[in-house]
Design a protein around this motif. Structure first.
Motif, PDB file in Angstrom:
ATOM      1  N   VAL A  99      -0.823  -1.449  -5.361  1.00  0.00           N
ATOM      2  CA  VAL A  99      -1.355  -0.534  -5.494  1.00  0.00           C
ATOM      3  C   VAL A  99      -0.130   0.683  -5.611  1.00  0.00           C
ATOM      4  O   VAL A  99       0.660   0.665  -4.786  1.00  0.00           O
ATOM      5  CB  VAL A  99      -2.299  -0.123  -4.297  1.00  0.00           C
ATOM      6  N   GLN A 103       0.824  -1.236  -0.007  1.00  0.00           N
ATOM      7  CA  GLN A 103      -0.099  -0.057   0.006  1.00  0.00           C
ATOM      8  C   GLN A 103       0.781   1.132  -0.130  1.00  0.00           C
ATOM      9  O   GLN A 103       1.899   1.268   0.621  1.00  0.00           O
ATOM     10  CB  GLN A 103      -0.808  -0.032   1.177  1.00  0.00           C
ATOM     11  N   ARG A 152      -3.799   0.984  -9.697  1.00  0.00           N
ATOM     12  CA  ARG A 152      -3.445  -0.368  -9.351  1.00  0.00           C
ATOM     13  C   ARG A 152      -2.842  -0.796 -10.670  1.00  0.00           C
ATOM     14  O   ARG A 152      -3.105  -0.442 -11.813  1.00  0.00           O
ATOM     15  CB  ARG A 152      -4.692  -1.240  -8.813  1.00  0.00           C
ATOM     16  N   ASP A 205      -2.262   5.642  -3.857  1.00  0.00           N
ATOM     17  CA  ASP A 205      -3.373   5.205  -3.126  1.00  0.00           C
ATOM     18  C   ASP A 205      -3.596   6.504  -2.438  1.00  0.00           C
ATOM     19  O   ASP A 205      -2.985   6.681  -1.385  1.00  0.00           O
ATOM     20  CB  ASP A 205      -3.205   3.997  -2.164  1.00  0.00           C
TER      21      ASP A 205
END
Length: 316
Positions: free
Chosen positions: A296, A20, A282, A299
């Motif tokens: 990802v 992330q 993504r 984000d």
């Protein structure tokens, strides 16, 4: 274990390893520091471009993973751009909210905004450059017109404007060139396939689309599968456009949170933008139709006050 079950298990395991990249200050960041509905990401001539649509700007970088605040601004006075295409020297993007196209020329000193082509009525929504014909193609979503443009002596000219009656006055967001034909996503409850190289855009095939998949955003052919994004909140793939009962749900498996929008392929990966209630980009790899390395890259989560205010500035 059946192959489909094994594929599902492996994808679930991969999702547990997704990296992330949400900045810790995403909720309080200024609009220049984050994305808001990034409709499209692409790579042209070694440069990466993002149409940061609801921030009303286009940004670019030589490093796709660079923090957004460090990307260069191509244009920040462009109303809700949806895509950008280029031949390496000439680049065209939609000034969607103002019904026009903006042309940029890459010079030895950088990008120069060289033209504004007005009168593209009906929300110009998707632009593609096709090396096979050396032409740009622009679709208007509201008026179902296809514009063909070419470059003459460094200047972009409109070759033709064709209305596509088989779209039945439906809102059509995108098209793709697949195996030498043009595929239009479903607005009129059908995926439509047309000739384009001869300039006729004559209808060759159509595929009925069941309820729940009709508000499509994009379609791509990767390996044996057609990948399709849908408004709201569906991302699927299937081998046969005649049989949606075989559609494989990728939205849940890949952990999407917003609306999956346009797709692109570069650097050996498929990229999917995520918009509306959640902004992200993504990516994943496909080898022998198996999906791996789901990631990802950018984000930014739900919109904050700064980007909501930025969206209202141009009122689109």
């Amino acid at each position: 274990m059946r192959k489909a079950g094994f594929r599902t298990l492996m994808l679930a395991l991969l999702m547990a390893l997704v990296v992330q990249s949400t900045p810790t200050n995403a909720a309080t960041a200024t609009y220049a520091d984050r994305l808001y509905s990034p409709m499209f990401i692409t790579k042209i001539s070694g440069l990466y471009f993002i149409t940061d649509s609801w921030n009303h700007r286009i940004i670019y970088s030589r490093d796709v993973k660079l923090p957004i605040r460090e990307w260069k601004v191509l244009d920040e006075y462009i109303a809700a751009p949806h895509s950008i295409a280029g031949n390496g020297t000439i680049f065209i993007a939609e000034d969607t909210g103002r019904d026009r196209l903006i042309v940029y020329t890459l010079t030895t000193k950088g990008f120069v905004r060289t033209q504004a082509i007005s009168g593209i009525a009906g929300r110009p929504h998707r632009t593609i450059y096709d090396p096979a014909t050396q032409k740009f193609y622009v679709l208007t979503s509201d008026t179902q017109n296809m514009y063909t443009l070419s470059v003459k002596d460094g200047h972009v000219v409109i070759d033709s404007k064709k209305n596509l009656p088989y779209m039945e006055a439906s809102y059509v967001r995108s098209f793709s060139i697949i195996d030498g034909l043009m595929y239009f996503v479903s607005g009129p409850n059908q995926i439509l396939v047309a000739n384009y190289k001869d300039g006729t855009f004559s209808l060759q095939q159509k595929y009925d689309v069941p309820e729940g998949y009709r508000a499509m955003n994009d379609i791509k052919k990767i390996g044996s599968y057609y990948y399709i994004t849908v408004y709201y909140n569906r991302f699927i793939r299937l081998k046969d456009l005649s049989d949606f009962s075989t559609a494989e749900d990728l939205y849940t498996k890949m952990g999407f949170k917003g609306v999956p929008y346009y797709m692109s392929y570069f650097d050996g990966k498929v990229y999917v933008t995520e918009i509306d209630s959640y902004s992200a980009i993504r990516s994943f790899k496909v080898y022998n139709d198996e999906i791996s390395k789901v990631d990802v890259m950018h984000d930014y989560g739900p919109p904050n006050a700064a980007v909501l205010n930025r969206k209202r500035i141009l009122g689109t």
